[in-house]
Write an enzyme that holds these catalytic residues in place. Sequence first.
Site, PDB file in Angstrom:
ATOM      1  N   VAL A 227     -11.199  51.150  40.693  1.00 43.85           N
ATOM      2  CA  VAL A 227     -11.943  52.154  41.473  1.00 43.85           C
ATOM      3  C   VAL A 227     -13.216  51.535  42.058  1.00 43.85           C
ATOM      4  O   VAL A 227     -13.709  50.532  41.555  1.00 43.85           O
ATOM      5  CB  VAL A 227     -12.317  53.405  40.629  1.00 43.85           C
ATOM      6  CG1 VAL A 227     -11.076  54.176  40.224  1.00 43.85           C
ATOM      7  CG2 VAL A 227     -13.137  53.037  39.428  1.00 43.85           C
TER       8      VAL A 227
ATOM      9  N   GLY B 259      -8.829  51.364  48.086  1.00 45.83           N
ATOM     10  CA  GLY B 259      -8.170  52.616  48.452  1.00 45.83           C
ATOM     11  C   GLY B 259      -7.666  53.416  47.268  1.00 45.83           C
ATOM     12  O   GLY B 259      -6.701  54.174  47.382  1.00 45.83           O
TER      13      GLY B 259
ATOM     14  N   SER C 105      -8.824  56.048  45.691  1.00 50.98           N
ATOM     15  CA  SER C 105      -8.833  57.509  45.838  1.00 50.98           C
ATOM     16  C   SER C 105      -7.717  57.960  46.780  1.00 50.98           C
ATOM     17  O   SER C 105      -6.993  58.925  46.487  1.00 50.98           O
ATOM     18  CB  SER C 105     -10.198  58.014  46.333  1.00 50.98           C
ATOM     19  OG  SER C 105     -10.507  57.457  47.589  1.00 50.98           O
TER      20      SER C 105
ATOM     21  N   ASP D 294      -8.227  54.633  55.439  1.00 49.15           N
ATOM     22  CA  ASP D 294      -7.678  54.456  54.080  1.00 49.15           C
ATOM     23  C   ASP D 294      -6.415  55.288  53.885  1.00 49.15           C
ATOM     24  O   ASP D 294      -5.357  54.759  53.533  1.00 49.15           O
ATOM     25  CB  ASP D 294      -8.692  54.914  53.017  1.00 49.15           C
ATOM     26  CG  ASP D 294      -9.731  53.858  52.720  1.00 49.15           C
ATOM     27  OD1 ASP D 294      -9.947  52.999  53.600  1.00 49.15           O
ATOM     28  OD2 ASP D 294     -10.334  53.888  51.631  1.00 49.15           O
TER      29      ASP D 294
HETATM   30  O1  PMV Z   1     -14.650  51.023  50.966  1.00 46.82           O
HETATM   31  P1  PMV Z   1     -13.328  51.391  51.541  1.00 46.82           P
HETATM   32  O2  PMV Z   1     -12.300  50.302  51.463  1.00 46.82           O
HETATM   33  O3  PMV Z   1     -12.830  52.713  51.150  1.00 46.82           O
HETATM   34  O4  PMV Z   1     -13.441  51.391  53.119  1.00 46.82           O
HETATM   35  C1  PMV Z   1     -14.302  52.187  53.816  1.00 46.82           C
HETATM   36  C2  PMV Z   1     -14.184  51.833  55.251  1.00 46.82           C
HETATM   37  C3  PMV Z   1     -15.362  52.298  56.068  1.00 46.82           C
HETATM   38  O5  PMV Z   1     -15.085  51.885  57.403  1.00 46.82           O
HETATM   39  C4  PMV Z   1     -16.647  51.640  55.611  1.00 46.82           C
HETATM   40  C5  PMV Z   1     -15.511  53.801  56.013  1.00 46.82           C
HETATM   41  C6  PMV Z   1     -14.404  54.557  56.691  1.00 46.82           C
HETATM   42  O6  PMV Z   1     -14.309  55.762  56.441  1.00 46.82           O
HETATM   43  O7  PMV Z   1     -13.646  53.983  57.495  1.00 46.82           O
END
Ligand code: PMV
Length: 324
Positions: free
Chosen positions: A106, A111, A113, A156
């Site tokens: 986590v 990804g 969640s 995600d």
């Molecule tokens: O931290 P992660 O892998 O869940 O990625 C978030 C990706 C962002 O571009 C920072 C946020 C988003 O909602 O796309």
Amino acid sequence: MKERKQLIAEAHAPGKVILMGEHAVVYAQPALAIPVFSVWAQVRAWALDRPGEGIWLEAPQIGLATTFWEHLAPQNPLRVAVQLVLEHYGSPKHNLLLEITSTIPVAAGLGSSAAVTVAVLRALSRALGGSPTLEILNAWAYEVEKLHHGTPSGVDNTTVTYARPVYFRRGHPPQPLQVGGTLHLLIANTGIPASTREMVARVRAGWEQYRDRFEGWFQEIGQLVEAAREALAHGDARTLGAAMNRNHELLRAMGVSHPRLEDLVRTARDAGAWGAKLSGGGGGGNMIALVPPEALATVQEQLRRAGARQLWVTRLAASGEERR
Ligand code: PMV
């Protein structure tokens, strides 16, 4: 709960990693993301041998003992996921237990969640005799992701739902990513938990204060993503690696890197990677490196020595990421 009776449905969802374009994707630029099949979330739906018609949830890894779904807080993502499915397919004819497990770390940008959400939505739908289209599943998963991240781009849930490499642009249908040749990617976890929500808020604060500068960076990232997409289609690892390196510099300029990420990125490049960058929200979490096959062992070893807590190798091939 001891009266488990019968397994009536089961679903899995893979982890994901962002190859290019994180953060800028929140501001309508494109991003590239791939599923990671070596980690996954699993949900088993059991029909319970006790009178009643409710849904129970159990997720020992996140400390959730067997709980009736409506006893979860109203904005709890698991509760909302259950609610979305029940609204669509109606209540079960008997008590159901959803047993949730996951091998995805986590708060590491893999990804977790989104994968848990998609596996819950799928398993419960199946248990109720439904089979939502990928589009519907993805729309539900996006609703739930909002509870985790506030203003997610949707990259995600899209990658996890479709379980294939995607070219993603907010508000547009995802496009499959063409891959010409076989590419080896190494994902290394700094072991530092990071909050995507906080990192997204940090970028927003920067953008509000220095709008022109940030918009210039977002645009450049968008161009790098297009160049990377092209390079991927031709199996051109060097061009892709160079685009990843530049993408990392821009993310660092935005303030979402971390000294441990910098160490790992530098280590991977010095050990022979074509390109390396932070992946996901940043501030900790993971880095991703594109590595020539002959350098894989060395890069892994050097990353381990530099303190990487976990390492995953993923192969991107013409047919999508190799299922391992
Ligand atoms: O931290 P992660 O892998 O869940 O990625 C978030 C990706 C962002 O571009 C920072 C946020 C988003 O909602 O796309």
